[in-house]
Each structure stands twice: as structure tokens, then as C-alpha cells.
Write a protein that holds these residues in place. Sequence first.
Motif, short mmCIF file in Angstrom:
data_model
loop_
_atom_site.label_atom_id
_atom_site.label_comp_id
_atom_site.label_asym_id
_atom_site.label_seq_id
_atom_site.Cartn_x
_atom_site.Cartn_y
_atom_site.Cartn_z
N ASP A 283 -15.36 -12.07 -0.60
CA ASP A 283 -13.95 -11.94 -1.26
C ASP A 283 -13.13 -12.89 -0.09
OD1 ASP A 283 -14.66 -10.57 -3.11
OD2 ASP A 283 -14.16 -8.75 -2.31
N ALA A 284 -12.29 -13.68 -0.79
CA ALA A 284 -11.23 -14.63 -0.08
C ALA A 284 -9.76 -14.03 0.04
CB ALA A 284 -11.26 -15.93 -0.56
N ARG A 285 -8.89 -14.33 1.02
CA ARG A 285 -7.62 -13.92 1.00
C ARG A 285 -7.12 -15.52 1.68
NH1 ARG A 285 -5.65 -12.34 6.11
NH2 ARG A 285 -7.44 -11.84 7.81
N TRP A 286 -5.64 -15.56 1.55
CA TRP A 286 -5.16 -16.77 1.99
C TRP A 286 -3.92 -16.49 3.24
CZ3 TRP A 286 -7.10 -21.56 0.91
CH2 TRP A 286 -8.00 -21.85 -0.06
N VAL A 287 -3.92 -17.29 4.17
CA VAL A 287 -3.25 -17.08 5.34
C VAL A 287 -2.10 -18.07 5.21
CG1 VAL A 287 -2.74 -16.88 7.65
CG2 VAL A 287 -4.89 -16.21 6.78
N ASP A 288 -0.88 -17.58 5.09
CA ASP A 288 0.43 -18.69 5.17
C ASP A 288 0.29 -19.42 6.55
OD1 ASP A 288 1.39 -18.30 2.70
OD2 ASP A 288 2.34 -16.38 3.33
N TYR A 342 -20.33 -25.35 0.33
CA TYR A 342 -19.83 -23.86 -0.23
C TYR A 342 -19.20 -24.14 -1.47
CZ TYR A 342 -20.13 -21.19 4.05
OH TYR A 342 -20.47 -20.67 5.42
N ARG A 343 -19.17 -23.03 -2.21
CA ARG A 343 -18.64 -23.03 -3.58
C ARG A 343 -17.33 -21.95 -3.58
NH1 ARG A 343 -22.00 -22.00 -8.67
NH2 ARG A 343 -23.43 -20.69 -7.39
N TYR A 344 -16.24 -22.35 -4.08
CA TYR A 344 -15.36 -21.55 -4.14
C TYR A 344 -14.73 -21.15 -5.61
CZ TYR A 344 -10.55 -19.38 -3.95
OH TYR A 344 -9.56 -18.43 -3.87
N ARG A 345 -14.76 -20.09 -6.34
CA ARG A 345 -14.28 -19.71 -7.61
C ARG A 345 -12.87 -19.22 -7.40
NH1 ARG A 345 -19.31 -17.10 -10.18
NH2 ARG A 345 -19.93 -19.44 -10.23
N PRO A 346 -12.06 -19.59 -7.86
CA PRO A 346 -10.67 -19.00 -7.74
C PRO A 346 -10.31 -17.70 -8.63
CG PRO A 346 -10.50 -21.48 -8.40
CD PRO A 346 -11.74 -21.06 -8.41
N SER A 347 -9.38 -17.07 -8.02
CA SER A 347 -9.04 -15.87 -8.72
C SER A 347 -8.41 -16.29 -10.11
CB SER A 347 -8.02 -15.11 -7.86
OG SER A 347 -7.55 -14.08 -8.57
N ALA A 348 -8.60 -15.13 -11.08
CA ALA A 348 -7.75 -15.31 -12.25
C ALA A 348 -6.43 -15.40 -12.03
CB ALA A 348 -8.18 -14.26 -13.35
N ARG A 357 -5.82 -8.18 -5.55
CA ARG A 357 -6.43 -7.09 -6.40
C ARG A 357 -7.68 -7.74 -7.12
NH1 ARG A 357 -1.39 -4.25 -9.61
NH2 ARG A 357 -0.03 -3.59 -7.73
N GLN A 358 -7.84 -9.10 -7.27
CA GLN A 358 -8.74 -9.77 -7.87
C GLN A 358 -8.92 -10.93 -7.17
OE1 GLN A 358 -8.18 -10.12 -12.21
NE2 GLN A 358 -9.85 -11.46 -12.63
#
Length: 462
Positions: A283-288, A342-348, A357-358
Amino acid sequence: MQITRRGFGLGISSLALAGLTGRLLAAETGAMLSEVKGYGPLIEDPQGLIDLPEGFSYRVISRFGQLMDDGHQVPSAADGMGCFDLGNGKLALVRNHELRARDGRFGPLLDDPGADFATYDRDDEGKPLPGGTSTIVYDPKTGRTESQYLSLSGTIRNCAGGITPWGSWLTCEEDTTRSGNKVGQDHGYVFEVPAAHKGLVTPVPLKALGRFNHEAACIDPTTGIVYLTEDREDGLFYRLLPAAKGDLKQGGRLQALAFVRQTAADSRNKDGARAIAVSEWVDARWVDLDNVEAPEDDLRMRGTQAGAAVFARGEGIWWSESAKELFFACTSGGPAGCGQIYRYRPSAKEGHKDERRQPGKLELFFESTSTALYNYGDNLTVMPNGHLMVCEDQYTPIVDNHLRGITAQGKAYAFARSRLQTELTGVCTSPDGSTMFVNFFNPTTTLAITGPWGNVSTLVTG
């Protein structure tokens, strides 16, 4: 990317000799491996440029030193490239040139263009910097190059980039030279070149995309979010949430990818510390990020301190519209140091408040265990059939670079083999999938490759 490792002294007159030398030197390298059959064995090219499977052929459509329609010459150091449909059966190829400020003799200008020349920057002698882009207009039906011209001037080390859904090329500077260091402007930016524009564009740095050692970019057509790679051993993976979809001049919010699982913050899998396994999704998250113009060139360090994941030399990146996901190469990643994808699949809910949450998900799609299988993957594209095509960029005294196909199952095969002592770059396909385009870095040589693209096998070799 190191220009000094690519035989920059070669000129167009020595191309034939380079081909002969490439054949002799390549014969001394190790065995070539493929995990699946792909398009079959490679056949030695009698012209000494590139070996291809049976049924495939190429046409040289542009070379270093050719006089373009605007009176300038085709520059050398051809790197990332994108293909666009201009209508009426014509294609535009917008092509990067990874030239440093001191590489003027390999650049486009044969004489002083004057003070009104539309260039981003000049050196301390007042000469436009040689980096930028050139555009080729090509007719695939006739196999004819209809025109060539300079489309961006005055930048440094335009390495890779990416196509936009609105028909332009994002060209990225892999350089962070500051003004006053024999140049007049800061560098390390992304510039936009509309594919249909005739002649030089007005150069505008897209500063919201950050100032760092840019490599490549891609855009999710649905959201307009821009994803960016950084070519450093401790680089980050970035995204821009645009203020206005389709208008990057209006800026946005720059972020760096982090893992929700904090213990897996280093994706490089080096020195016995494996953070992520092949085929594993995290799971990914994003840092400002703030102060994204980073005058001290410390954006990646500040991002890492905030929890962003580290990647080993992020390079080529491409969006797959059919799968709604993207792939990017990390040139020196993995325990063997041969490269990862690497493969990244964005959140809906990508980019929205409730995306945690997703969350979007990141997968280690491929990791090479052998230089003979895949070595230092750089530029890449997603083929119409869903396979990846990756350009190798080996850093060895004798290079043996290939175009490597990667199947949807993450299995590698050799599609082509360079016979020149330089890298293959800028791989991309025509919108209808009938033609693949690729460059030799130095001297610039752009090929159009056609053949039986449907005749690919994913059966295991051996």
C-alpha cells in the motif's frame, strides 16, 4: 546517464566503423538469456546496426548532422522520445537531446542564430545551450521523413519525458546547474513541447513539477495527475496533483510516494536488506513536499526525512491506458544491481482526501538477477499487446545493449540487440501499433521498425 560512457566523440562518418566494432565487441560478451520465446532468435544485421527477429526490418529516418528544414543540424545525444498522431496519416516524433552546456559541437546550431532566437538559456559567451528537443514529421505509409526541425532550445541534458493526453511532450532536464555557473538560468525543470507546433516553442519551465534530476514523466488521462521519476541512486518517485487538469502552467501540489508499511521505505533491495519481494504489492501513501524548486538540490533528502521511499535511479515511465496503471524502471535496483521495474496502480480515489482508505498500490513487477537477462533498463514503453519494451544502458567497457521485452507475467526476452557501442533510447510506438521507433544515443540515429508484432510467444524457453 553518463555521456562520457557513450563514445561521444563519434561522428556520423564513423557510423559504419562503429557498427563493425560493435559486432566484434559484442561477440566477446556473455550469453544472452530469454525467459520466454518472445519473437524468436535474433538475426545478425548485415548493415551492422541492430539485430532483430525474423520478419522484422528497420528504416533509418534521421541521423546526426543532417540539415533540418530550419537550417539547423540534427543534434546528437538522442534520448527519450514520444510519438503523436498528427492526422492525415502523419506522425510526429518529439525527441530529446541529452546535451550538456559544453557540448555545443554536437548541438543543432551551425552558426549564431541571433538575439531573437527563442532559447531558454545561454552560456557565458551568449550562445544558446545545445540541449532541447527536435521534432520529426514522418509518414509511415511511404516510410518518408517529411520534415525535421528544432522544437526546444537552451536546456541541459534533456533525458527522458512523457506524452500528455492533450498531444504534447514533457521533456525533462537531468541536471541541476544553477545560474551563474557559466549559464544564465537555473536548471532541473520540465518543459512542455506541443507535438503539432511548427518550429521552436516558447520555453517555460513547469516549476511546480519540482527542480531535481528529472528523468521521465507520465500522466493518468482520467485524473490528469503527473507521475515523475528521479535519476539518482537515492531518488524518489513523485506525483503532481494539478491545480487545473490539462494545464500544468497553473501548478499544483508535489508529493513523493511512501510505503504505508514504514519498515519498507527502501525499495532498492540492496546489501541483503530486501524490503519488497518480486510480485509483492504494498500500500502506498503520499508525502507533501515544500520548497519544490529546491535551490540546494535537496528535495529528495527532505522527502526521505518525511518518510518517502527511496528508489535506485528511477528512469523510464509509461502509462498503460488499457490497464489503468503505470510502469517505471529503476536502472540499478535489486541485489544484483541489474535493474528493477515497478508497477503502480492508482487508487480509485487517487489524489482525494479519502484515498488512504483505499490506497494506491505499488508492485515490484520485475527484478533482474543476471546481466545476461536484463541489464540497466532505462527508457521503456508499454506495447499495444501489454508487454513492456525496455532500452538497456549498460555501464561497461564493452556494451552489449538490447531492447528487452517483458511479458505481462514479468518474464524477460530479447527483442533486439544493438551493434553499436552506445545505448538504445526513446522506444515508443505509433498509435496504431504498426511501427516501433527507437534511437541510438550517439551519434543520433532514429529507426522505424516494422514486422509481425502479433507473432509473440510467452512459452518458457529451454
